[in-house]
Design an enzyme around this catalytic site. Sequence first.
Site, PDB file in Angstrom:
ATOM      1  N   ARG A 193       0.812  -1.233  -0.007  1.00  0.00           N
ATOM      2  CA  ARG A 193      -0.024   0.009  -0.139  1.00  0.00           C
ATOM      3  C   ARG A 193       0.878   1.114  -0.083  1.00  0.00           C
ATOM      4  NH1 ARG A 193      -2.927  -3.827   2.933  1.00  0.00           N
ATOM      5  NH2 ARG A 193      -1.930  -2.897   5.123  1.00  0.00           N
ATOM      6  N   GLU A 211       5.378 -10.757  14.976  1.00  0.00           N
ATOM      7  CA  GLU A 211       4.821 -11.318  16.321  1.00  0.00           C
ATOM      8  C   GLU A 211       5.364 -12.877  16.503  1.00  0.00           C
ATOM      9  OE1 GLU A 211       0.786 -10.611  16.530  1.00  0.00           O
ATOM     10  OE2 GLU A 211       0.780 -11.530  18.628  1.00  0.00           O
TER      11      GLU A 211
HETATM   12  P1  AMP Z   1       4.356  -2.535  11.549  1.00  0.00           P
HETATM   13  O1  AMP Z   1       5.755  -2.917  10.998  1.00  0.00           O
HETATM   14  O2  AMP Z   1       3.996  -3.010  12.655  1.00  0.00           O
HETATM   15  O3  AMP Z   1       4.621  -0.752  11.581  1.00  0.00           O
HETATM   16  O4  AMP Z   1       3.318  -2.593  10.291  1.00  0.00           O
HETATM   17  C1  AMP Z   1       3.354  -1.661   9.402  1.00  0.00           C
HETATM   18  C2  AMP Z   1       2.807  -2.676   7.970  1.00  0.00           C
HETATM   19  O5  AMP Z   1       1.522  -3.128   8.364  1.00  0.00           O
HETATM   20  C3  AMP Z   1       2.196  -1.508   7.097  1.00  0.00           C
HETATM   21  O6  AMP Z   1       2.481  -1.902   5.896  1.00  0.00           O
HETATM   22  C4  AMP Z   1       0.816  -1.513   7.169  1.00  0.00           C
HETATM   23  O7  AMP Z   1       0.219  -1.517   5.920  1.00  0.00           O
HETATM   24  C5  AMP Z   1       0.398  -2.672   7.859  1.00  0.00           C
HETATM   25  N1  AMP Z   1      -0.391  -2.631   9.092  1.00  0.00           N
HETATM   26  C6  AMP Z   1      -0.069  -2.974  10.278  1.00  0.00           C
HETATM   27  N2  AMP Z   1      -1.153  -2.666  11.245  1.00  0.00           N
HETATM   28  C7  AMP Z   1      -2.246  -2.253  10.482  1.00  0.00           C
HETATM   29  C8  AMP Z   1      -3.633  -2.019  10.618  1.00  0.00           C
HETATM   30  N3  AMP Z   1      -4.178  -1.999  11.769  1.00  0.00           N
HETATM   31  N4  AMP Z   1      -4.356  -1.565   9.708  1.00  0.00           N
HETATM   32  C9  AMP Z   1      -3.859  -1.746   8.456  1.00  0.00           C
HETATM   33  N5  AMP Z   1      -2.490  -1.857   7.991  1.00  0.00           N
HETATM   34  C10 AMP Z   1      -1.660  -2.268   8.943  1.00  0.00           C
END
Ligand code: AMP
Length: 184
Positions: free
Chosen positions: A72, A109
């Site tokens: 995205r 996780e």
């Molecule tokens: P992180 O590495 O945990 O910061 O996760 C970021 C990635 O996961 C991004 O590319 C987001 O598109 C996706 N992502 C994580 N949590 C969500 C959420 N609650 N809603 C939508 N996309 C999420």
Amino acid sequence: MITRPKPAGRDALALDVRAAIRDIPDFPKPGILFKDITPVLSNPVLFTRVTESQADAAAGLQVTHVVAIESRGFLFGAPVAQRLGVPLVPVRKPGKLPHRRVREEYALEYGTDALEMHEDAFGIGARILVVDDVLATGGTAAATRRLVEKVGGIVVAFSFVIDLTFLHGRQLLVGTSVDAIVEY
Ligand code: AMP
């Protein structure tokens, strides 16, 4: 914390984006409240305001390249790069990029995942704006910063549409300015 002035009209934009984002409970798995940005994409005026605001927030940073994170991040990163008039560099899941690559692993996780980027995407000293849709735990963005640094670039800012602040993703991005249109 590095704070930068927000572009004009940001408060009104934040309200409109907040109203458009759709919350999907328990997607893609139980316990996750997924922030669905597709209603932003389906509104051309709002979509344009979002990416123009992301680009305008980086004005004055002498950005030389936009790095967009699969998948995205591509949707927002491409118009941001075009508005800034700089090259777009995709960061992809393993096995997708055809040319010579650098790779970074990051913790999930359960287990690990990895991201790749073409090693000749930019030269030493390049000033990078990293774009993605959502900042959650920050693992993906932090791995992207390591990828950029591996080939000699500097991440001058991160730009997200949404920051899930309760997950404290910014703690993994300390030292670099972080912009987000909407915070939860
Ligand atoms: P992180 O590495 O945990 O910061 O996760 C970021 C990635 O996961 C991004 O590319 C987001 O598109 C996706 N992502 C994580 N949590 C969500 C959420 N609650 N809603 C939508 N996309 C999420």
